[in-house]
Design an enzyme around this catalytic site. Structure first.
Site, PDB file in Angstrom:
ATOM      1  N   THR A  19       0.902  -1.145  -0.015  1.00  0.00           N
ATOM      2  CA  THR A  19      -0.022  -0.035  -0.001  1.00  0.00           C
ATOM      3  C   THR A  19       0.841   1.194   0.116  1.00  0.00           C
ATOM      4  O   THR A  19       0.369   2.513   0.315  1.00  0.00           O
ATOM      5  CB  THR A  19      -0.798   0.051   1.110  1.00  0.00           C
ATOM      6  OG1 THR A  19      -0.016  -0.102   2.407  1.00  0.00           O
ATOM      7  CG2 THR A  19      -1.931  -1.057   1.168  1.00  0.00           C
ATOM      8  N   ASP A  21       4.062   4.181  -1.397  1.00  0.00           N
ATOM      9  CA  ASP A  21       3.970   5.076  -2.393  1.00  0.00           C
ATOM     10  C   ASP A  21       4.704   4.369  -3.663  1.00  0.00           C
ATOM     11  O   ASP A  21       4.218   4.425  -4.871  1.00  0.00           O
ATOM     12  CB  ASP A  21       4.817   6.508  -2.134  1.00  0.00           C
ATOM     13  CG  ASP A  21       4.661   7.333  -2.952  1.00  0.00           C
ATOM     14  OD1 ASP A  21       3.451   7.878  -3.201  1.00  0.00           O
ATOM     15  OD2 ASP A  21       5.642   7.912  -3.372  1.00  0.00           O
ATOM     16  N   LEU A  22       5.723   3.685  -3.572  1.00  0.00           N
ATOM     17  CA  LEU A  22       6.217   3.078  -4.578  1.00  0.00           C
ATOM     18  C   LEU A  22       5.511   2.035  -5.493  1.00  0.00           C
ATOM     19  O   LEU A  22       5.447   1.942  -6.584  1.00  0.00           O
ATOM     20  CB  LEU A  22       7.765   2.455  -4.144  1.00  0.00           C
ATOM     21  CG  LEU A  22       8.347   1.417  -5.346  1.00  0.00           C
ATOM     22  CD1 LEU A  22       9.059   2.628  -6.248  1.00  0.00           C
ATOM     23  CD2 LEU A  22       9.628   0.463  -4.766  1.00  0.00           C
ATOM     24  N   ARG A  24       2.335   2.119  -5.471  1.00  0.00           N
ATOM     25  CA  ARG A  24       1.161   2.776  -6.005  1.00  0.00           C
ATOM     26  C   ARG A  24       1.597   3.458  -7.301  1.00  0.00           C
ATOM     27  O   ARG A  24       0.854   3.438  -8.208  1.00  0.00           O
ATOM     28  CB  ARG A  24       0.714   4.010  -5.059  1.00  0.00           C
ATOM     29  CG  ARG A  24      -0.192   3.447  -4.026  1.00  0.00           C
ATOM     30  CD  ARG A  24      -0.627   4.555  -3.009  1.00  0.00           C
ATOM     31  NE  ARG A  24      -1.253   5.510  -3.784  1.00  0.00           N
ATOM     32  CZ  ARG A  24      -0.934   6.812  -4.064  1.00  0.00           C
ATOM     33  NH1 ARG A  24       0.143   7.056  -3.413  1.00  0.00           N
ATOM     34  NH2 ARG A  24      -1.711   7.777  -4.343  1.00  0.00           N
ATOM     35  N   ARG A  51       0.794  -3.589   6.774  1.00  0.00           N
ATOM     36  CA  ARG A  51       0.186  -3.435   8.041  1.00  0.00           C
ATOM     37  C   ARG A  51      -1.084  -2.831   8.099  1.00  0.00           C
ATOM     38  O   ARG A  51      -1.740  -3.036   8.992  1.00  0.00           O
ATOM     39  CB  ARG A  51       1.098  -2.531   9.086  1.00  0.00           C
ATOM     40  CG  ARG A  51       2.348  -3.036   9.354  1.00  0.00           C
ATOM     41  CD  ARG A  51       3.314  -2.262  10.396  1.00  0.00           C
ATOM     42  NE  ARG A  51       2.538  -2.436  11.708  1.00  0.00           N
ATOM     43  CZ  ARG A  51       2.920  -1.862  12.904  1.00  0.00           C
ATOM     44  NH1 ARG A  51       3.857  -1.120  12.736  1.00  0.00           N
ATOM     45  NH2 ARG A  51       2.314  -2.050  13.933  1.00  0.00           N
ATOM     46  N   ASP A 177      17.737  -1.600  -9.859  1.00  0.00           N
ATOM     47  CA  ASP A 177      18.105   0.010 -10.082  1.00  0.00           C
ATOM     48  C   ASP A 177      17.346   0.059 -11.267  1.00  0.00           C
ATOM     49  O   ASP A 177      17.676  -0.288 -12.298  1.00  0.00           O
ATOM     50  CB  ASP A 177      19.548   0.132 -10.299  1.00  0.00           C
ATOM     51  CG  ASP A 177      20.004   1.557 -10.566  1.00  0.00           C
ATOM     52  OD1 ASP A 177      19.286   2.167 -10.914  1.00  0.00           O
ATOM     53  OD2 ASP A 177      21.154   1.699 -10.281  1.00  0.00           O
ATOM     54  N   HIS A 178      16.343   0.989 -11.205  1.00  0.00           N
ATOM     55  CA  HIS A 178      15.667   1.218 -12.220  1.00  0.00           C
ATOM     56  C   HIS A 178      16.106   1.733 -13.522  1.00  0.00           C
ATOM     57  O   HIS A 178      15.582   1.608 -14.619  1.00  0.00           O
ATOM     58  CB  HIS A 178      14.160   2.119 -11.758  1.00  0.00           C
ATOM     59  CG  HIS A 178      14.599   3.598 -11.641  1.00  0.00           C
ATOM     60  ND1 HIS A 178      14.749   4.108 -10.422  1.00  0.00           N
ATOM     61  CD2 HIS A 178      14.277   4.629 -12.468  1.00  0.00           C
ATOM     62  CE1 HIS A 178      14.974   5.361 -10.609  1.00  0.00           C
ATOM     63  NE2 HIS A 178      14.711   5.734 -11.820  1.00  0.00           N
ATOM     64  N   LYS A 182      16.026   0.907 -18.106  1.00  0.00           N
ATOM     65  CA  LYS A 182      15.604   1.900 -19.378  1.00  0.00           C
ATOM     66  C   LYS A 182      15.815   1.280 -20.620  1.00  0.00           C
ATOM     67  O   LYS A 182      16.898   0.529 -20.759  1.00  0.00           O
ATOM     68  CB  LYS A 182      15.991   3.354 -19.135  1.00  0.00           C
ATOM     69  CG  LYS A 182      15.544   3.888 -17.883  1.00  0.00           C
ATOM     70  CD  LYS A 182      16.200   5.276 -17.838  1.00  0.00           C
ATOM     71  CE  LYS A 182      15.437   6.074 -16.655  1.00  0.00           C
ATOM     72  NZ  LYS A 182      14.208   6.347 -16.870  1.00  0.00           N
ATOM     73  N   GLU A 216      17.745  17.186 -12.777  1.00  0.00           N
ATOM     74  CA  GLU A 216      16.205  17.507 -12.700  1.00  0.00           C
ATOM     75  C   GLU A 216      16.127  18.792 -12.256  1.00  0.00           C
ATOM     76  O   GLU A 216      16.760  19.782 -12.033  1.00  0.00           O
ATOM     77  CB  GLU A 216      16.104  16.712 -11.228  1.00  0.00           C
ATOM     78  CG  GLU A 216      16.662  15.268 -11.518  1.00  0.00           C
ATOM     79  CD  GLU A 216      16.231  14.315 -10.171  1.00  0.00           C
ATOM     80  OE1 GLU A 216      15.186  13.909  -9.757  1.00  0.00           O
ATOM     81  OE2 GLU A 216      17.140  14.357  -9.182  1.00  0.00           O
ATOM     82  N   HIS A 240      23.005   4.989  -9.396  1.00  0.00           N
ATOM     83  CA  HIS A 240      22.510   5.430 -10.795  1.00  0.00           C
ATOM     84  C   HIS A 240      23.539   5.442 -11.742  1.00  0.00           C
ATOM     85  O   HIS A 240      23.852   4.898 -12.919  1.00  0.00           O
ATOM     86  CB  HIS A 240      21.605   6.271 -10.919  1.00  0.00           C
ATOM     87  CG  HIS A 240      20.299   6.002 -10.140  1.00  0.00           C
ATOM     88  ND1 HIS A 240      19.621   4.693 -10.183  1.00  0.00           N
ATOM     89  CD2 HIS A 240      19.414   6.858  -9.417  1.00  0.00           C
ATOM     90  CE1 HIS A 240      18.735   4.867  -9.213  1.00  0.00           C
ATOM     91  NE2 HIS A 240      18.215   6.277  -9.097  1.00  0.00           N
TER      92      HIS A 240
END
Length: 487
Positions: A19, A21-22, A24, A51, A177-178, A182, A216, A240
């Site tokens: 449940t 943030d990641l 979602r 939980r 590692d996203h 890519k 960024e 990264h």
């Protein structure tokens, strides 16, 4: 051109922190898009565990809301969301207690791939690993997925690796590692090792320097407390950008095999020279004077004495036969002029220009764009059209995925889609190995220890700029220039 989708084996995927943030924002949307693409076999199941008190229907409603907010896929048929929700169930679990573990164990199928995604803080990794064994859910075909940070220094990384190794073999641990998922990052390997055109030139004899930039436009946002403990070095360079450096600099592996690839990446890290203080520039962004919604870094982290960097640039050297004498320039930062991630391979000048000094200086540059507008661009020198002599100009040979692949570009899986399916397949090529992580920290720690011991303070820089002035000088003193960060 239609991409070929290969279904994966039937699996049970448990998302601890299901449940959060990641889950979602990334994990659940990625799984739904793979479901839409037909890659999940009938019988595949996704089990949320956290939980929060919730039943299966409550979790399905939670997931529907998440998909409405963060994307439901690009080519899904009517009713597909209902089908996806049928794969979902939920168990209330206490990671450090006993609640829910027997119920979770009773849900697991026999004879299918079992994957456990630890979408929680590293402090819970050991507890989860221990209970998976205690309640009989971990077997030889089980895999665990762990997110960064993989420690905050060498000592904590070793401790974390030791904790996981008590319950799982290295071949069962997937450190995600996203960036490595890519499409363009993987195409980097295809360009290098699948084309005779580039690899013979991929060395210090022909390459002047290499730039890696991850810029960024956002500040630290709601991550202020975490970020002020980590900074750009720990948050970006150590993982990264280090991974991008390894892929651009490594020797060709004997085969496209997980350990063969990771062996070569490890050699790059171990060949990195220590970086002297004068080759490191650190900075903190200032507030935007006309925008009260964009405070400076010190206000963002609520720590007026902070010496943590939101920007870092550095000049690296790799001491091996391939790269001796070719510098690598890395930079990353927040609140910069534009959002971009790219690798630029700048080739040397021709040994002799037959066109005379009036033709000017021209160089071939291979640019690999990771975001936005993923693709590659090769700059080549041609004659400027028209009369009046031999005037030279540089033009790009551009391969953006959106243009080259047409409508199929929209169906290219994102990083989490690809990496989660690789976990199910048991393919660790795009995941970090424990010794890789430790080697990266062994190189990083002395640099951090050095500036902390000296009491170095980051240089302030304007929001919306290219970073501190000293970062520009880092290149100028070598007779080079950073590539422009475009707004």
């Amino acid at each position: 051109m239609v991409s070929r989708v290969i279904p994966v084996d039937e699996f049970d995927l448990v998302i601890f922190g299901g449940t959060g943030d990641l889950a979602r924002r990334k994990i659940l949307p990625a799984l739904f898009r793979r479901f839409c693409a037909g890659q999940m076999e009938p019988g595949a199941r996704i089990i949320g565990a956290a939980r929060s008190e919730m039943d299966d229907d409550g979790y399905r409603n939670f997931v529907r809301e998440a998909l409405r907010e963060f994307g439901t896929g690009r080519s899904c048929e009517e009713g597909t969301l209902d089908g996806f929700c049928e794969t979902l169930s939920y168990v209330t679990v206490d990671a450090r207690g006993t609640q829910g573990w027997k119920e979770l164990a009773a849900k697991m199928k026999i004879g299918v791939v079992r994957a456990f995604y630890f979408s929680v803080g590293p402090s819970l990794f050991g507890d989860l690993a221990e209970r998976l064994h205690q309640y009989g859910m971990a077997d030889a075909d089980s895999r665990i997925v762990v997110e960064k940070p993989f420690g905050r220094d060498l000592a904590t990384a070793r401790a974390l690796n030791h904790t996981l190794a008590l319950h799982f073999d290295e071949g069962q641990i997937y450190r995600i590692d996203h960036y490595l998922g890519k499409e363009t990052v993987q195409n980097l390997m295809a360009v290098r090792f699948g084309n005779m055109l580039f690899e013979p030139l991929w060395n210090a004899q022909y390459v002047d320097h290499i730039q890696i930039t991850v810029a960024e436009t956002v500040g630290v946002g709601g991550r202020g407390e975490y970020y002020d403990r980590s900074g750009a070095m720990r948050d970006m360079i150590q993982n990264h950008l280090m991974q991008l450096l390894c892929l651009i600099a490594m020797e060709p592996p004997a085969k496209f095999d997980p350990d063969a690839v990771r062996d070569e990446k490890l050699k790059v890290i171990r060949a990195l020279d220590p970086v002297p203080p004068e080759d490191i520039v650190r900075g903190q962004y200032l507030a935007e004077p006309d925008d009260p919604e964009k405070p400076g870094y010190l206000e963002h982290v609520d720590n007026p004495r902070s010496k943590t960097e939101s920007f870092i640039a550095m000049r690296l050297a790799i001491s091996n036969w391939r790269w001796k004498g070719t510098p690598f320039y890395l930079r990353t930062g927040k609140r910069l002029r534009g959002r971009t991630s790219e690798i630029a391979v700048v080739f040397k000048d021709t040994p002799h220009s037959i066109f005379g000094p009036e033709a000017g200086r021209h160089r071939n540059i291979l640019t690999i764009r990771l975001q936005p507008n993923e693709g590659m661009e090769l700059g080549v020198t041609i004659k400027e059209p028209g009369p009046g002599g031999m005037r030279l100009i540089d033009v790009p040979l551009d391969m953006s995925f959106a243009e080259a692949l047409g409508p199929d570009a929209e169906e290219v899986p994102d990083a989490y889609e690809r990496l989660i399916m690789d976990v199910v397949r048991g393919n660790q090529t795009l995941f970090m190995r424990g010794d890789e992580v430790e080697a990266a920290w062994a190189w990083t720690d002395p640099l951090i220890d050095g500036w902390e011991a000296r009491g170095d303070a980051p240089e302030p820089y304007e929001s919306g700029s290219s970073g501190p002035e000293d970062a520009l000088m880092l290149m100028h003193r070598d007779g080079r220039r950073w590539r422009e960060i475009r707004a």
